[in-house]
Scaffold this motif. Structure first.
Motif, PDB file in Angstrom:
ATOM      1  N   GLU A 169       0.831  -1.211   0.000  1.00 56.82           N
ATOM      2  CA  GLU A 169       0.000   0.000   0.000  1.00 56.82           C
ATOM      3  C   GLU A 169       0.864   1.259   0.000  1.00 56.82           C
ATOM      4  N   LYS A 170       1.932   1.244   0.776  1.00 55.48           N
ATOM      5  CA  LYS A 170       2.817   2.410   0.842  1.00 55.48           C
ATOM      6  C   LYS A 170       3.500   2.641  -0.506  1.00 55.48           C
ATOM      7  N   ARG A 171       3.939   1.546  -1.156  1.00 48.81           N
ATOM      8  CA  ARG A 171       4.565   1.697  -2.479  1.00 48.81           C
ATOM      9  C   ARG A 171       3.574   2.298  -3.472  1.00 48.81           C
ATOM     10  N   ALA A 172       2.311   1.846  -3.425  1.00 49.67           N
ATOM     11  CA  ALA A 172       1.299   2.382  -4.340  1.00 49.67           C
ATOM     12  C   ALA A 172       1.071   3.869  -4.067  1.00 49.67           C
ATOM     13  N   ALA A 173       0.976   4.221  -2.783  1.00 48.25           N
ATOM     14  CA  ALA A 173       0.784   5.640  -2.431  1.00 48.25           C
ATOM     15  C   ALA A 173       1.997   6.468  -2.850  1.00 48.25           C
ATOM     16  N   ASP A 174       3.189   5.930  -2.644  1.00 46.90           N
ATOM     17  CA  ASP A 174       4.401   6.651  -3.033  1.00 46.90           C
ATOM     18  C   ASP A 174       4.479   6.826  -4.552  1.00 46.90           C
ATOM     19  N   ALA A 175       4.085   5.783  -5.295  1.00 45.66           N
ATOM     20  CA  ALA A 175       4.105   5.882  -6.760  1.00 45.66           C
ATOM     21  C   ALA A 175       3.112   6.946  -7.233  1.00 45.66           C
ATOM     22  N   LYS A 176       1.923   6.983  -6.614  1.00 44.20           N
ATOM     23  CA  LYS A 176       0.930   7.988  -6.983  1.00 44.20           C
ATOM     24  C   LYS A 176       1.445   9.391  -6.659  1.00 44.20           C
ATOM     25  N   SER A 177       2.027   9.534  -5.481  1.00 44.87           N
ATOM     26  CA  SER A 177       2.578  10.829  -5.065  1.00 44.87           C
ATOM     27  C   SER A 177       3.679  11.271  -6.015  1.00 44.87           C
ATOM     28  N   LEU A 178       4.544  10.340  -6.396  1.00 38.59           N
ATOM     29  CA  LEU A 178       5.638  10.660  -7.314  1.00 38.59           C
ATOM     30  C   LEU A 178       5.089  11.119  -8.660  1.00 38.59           C
ATOM     31  N   THR A 179       4.066  10.431  -9.151  1.00 36.83           N
ATOM     32  CA  THR A 179       3.468  10.820 -10.432  1.00 36.83           C
ATOM     33  C   THR A 179       2.872  12.226 -10.339  1.00 36.83           C
ATOM     34  N   GLU A 180       2.179  12.508  -9.246  1.00 40.44           N
ATOM     35  CA  GLU A 180       1.600  13.842  -9.066  1.00 40.44           C
ATOM     36  C   GLU A 180       2.691  14.908  -8.985  1.00 40.44           C
ATOM     37  N   LYS A 181       3.761  14.614  -8.274  1.00 46.26           N
ATOM     38  CA  LYS A 181       4.858  15.580  -8.150  1.00 46.26           C
ATOM     39  C   LYS A 181       5.544  15.807  -9.492  1.00 46.26           C
ATOM     40  N   GLN A 182       5.698  14.735 -10.282  1.00 44.19           N
ATOM     41  CA  GLN A 182       6.313  14.901 -11.602  1.00 44.19           C
ATOM     42  C   GLN A 182       5.427  15.759 -12.499  1.00 44.19           C
ATOM     43  N   SER A 183       4.107  15.563 -12.399  1.00 48.28           N
ATOM     44  CA  SER A 183       3.171  16.368 -13.193  1.00 48.28           C
ATOM     45  C   SER A 183       3.249  17.837 -12.776  1.00 48.28           C
ATOM     46  N   THR A 184       3.276  18.080 -11.473  1.00 44.59           N
ATOM     47  CA  THR A 184       3.385  19.448 -10.966  1.00 44.59           C
ATOM     48  C   THR A 184       4.693  20.087 -11.419  1.00 44.59           C
ATOM     49  N   LYS A 185       5.766  19.319 -11.375  1.00 43.11           N
ATOM     50  CA  LYS A 185       7.075  19.829 -11.801  1.00 43.11           C
ATOM     51  C   LYS A 185       7.035  20.216 -13.281  1.00 43.11           C
ATOM     52  N   ALA A 186       6.430  19.351 -14.113  1.00 45.09           N
ATOM     53  CA  ALA A 186       6.342  19.652 -15.545  1.00 45.09           C
ATOM     54  C   ALA A 186       5.534  20.932 -15.771  1.00 45.09           C
ATOM     55  N   ASP A 187       4.427  21.096 -15.030  1.00 46.98           N
ATOM     56  CA  ASP A 187       3.615  22.317 -15.172  1.00 46.98           C
ATOM     57  C   ASP A 187       4.424  23.550 -14.771  1.00 46.98           C
ATOM     58  N   ILE A 188       5.141  23.459 -13.672  1.00 45.07           N
ATOM     59  CA  ILE A 188       5.938  24.596 -13.195  1.00 45.07           C
ATOM     60  C   ILE A 188       7.061  24.917 -14.181  1.00 45.07           C
ATOM     61  N   GLU A 189       7.679  23.869 -14.743  1.00 47.48           N
ATOM     62  CA  GLU A 189       8.748  24.116 -15.721  1.00 47.48           C
ATOM     63  C   GLU A 189       8.186  24.795 -16.974  1.00 47.48           C
ATOM     64  N   GLY A 190       6.964  24.395 -17.391  1.00 44.54           N
ATOM     65  CA  GLY A 190       6.319  25.046 -18.533  1.00 44.54           C
ATOM     66  C   GLY A 190       6.052  26.519 -18.253  1.00 44.54           C
ATOM     67  N   ALA A 191       5.543  26.786 -17.045  1.00 45.40           N
ATOM     68  CA  ALA A 191       5.279  28.184 -16.661  1.00 45.40           C
ATOM     69  C   ALA A 191       6.580  28.984 -16.614  1.00 45.40           C
ATOM     70  N   LEU A 192       7.657  28.358 -16.132  1.00 41.92           N
ATOM     71  CA  LEU A 192       8.960  29.035 -16.074  1.00 41.92           C
ATOM     72  C   LEU A 192       9.429  29.418 -17.472  1.00 41.92           C
ATOM     73  N   GLU A 193       9.269  28.520 -18.440  1.00 37.55           N
ATOM     74  CA  GLU A 193       9.675  28.823 -19.815  1.00 37.55           C
ATOM     75  C   GLU A 193       8.861  29.998 -20.377  1.00 37.55           C
ATOM     76  N   LYS A 194       7.560  30.030 -20.068  1.00 39.32           N
ATOM     77  CA  LYS A 194       6.730  31.144 -20.534  1.00 39.32           C
ATOM     78  C   LYS A 194       7.205  32.462 -19.914  1.00 39.32           C
ATOM     79  N   HIS A 195       7.529  32.406 -18.615  1.00 47.46           N
ATOM     80  CA  HIS A 195       7.995  33.620 -17.940  1.00 47.46           C
ATOM     81  C   HIS A 195       9.350  34.072 -18.487  1.00 47.46           C
TER      82      HIS A 195
END
Length: 138
Positions: A79-105
């Motif tokens: 269960e912890k591995r599944a939660a960690d994998a989900k959290s990692l995926t969400e963090k990677q998505s957030t990072k990609a969004d922030i990097e996109g915004a940084l490029e626009k700025h």
């Protein structure tokens, strides 16, 4: 007689044919069960067997409990591995969004910098024209 001057005397053997053999020693007697001594030993062996059975039962119970604990730990880990994998995926998505915004700025900053340089150049040209007018107007 014996050996002269040594003090050793020789033993004489008598003829075995003349004497009859000695009677055999008495037998142990008829077989009789010794109840007092053997029951004590049997009781000790029975006690050892009961102790061994008790220890085996305890060991089996401890092994079963340990197995259940291990399986519960594996389920928790899964269960912890599944939660960690989900959290990692969400963090990677957030990072990609922030990097996109940084490029626009960065692009917006570059455009604003070009515009600022153009305004600076225009101000300098106005300043030079103003200076020329002040110098030659009087």
């Amino acid at each position: 007689g014996g050996i002269a001057g040594t003090g050793i005397t020789a033993l004489l053997q008598m003829s075995a044919a003349r004497d009859a053999p000695a009677p055999p020693p008495e037998a142990w007697g008829a077989y009789a069960k010794k109840s007092g001594e053997s029951t004590g030993v049997i009781a000790m062996v029975d006690l050892l067997i009961k102790d061994l059975e008790k220890e085996l039962t305890e060991a089996k119970t401890e092994e079963q409990n340990a197995q259940e604990d291990y399986e519960a730990m594996l389920a928790d880990s899964k269960e912890k591995r599944a939660a960690d994998a989900k959290s990692l995926t969400e963090k990677q998505s957030t990072k990609a969004d922030i990097e996109g915004a940084l490029e626009k700025h960065k692009a917006a900053k570059k455009a604003a910098k070009k515009e600022l340089m153009a305004v600076d150049a225009y101000i300098q040209s106005l300043h030079a024209e103003c200076d020329w007018l002040l110098k030659y107007y009087e």
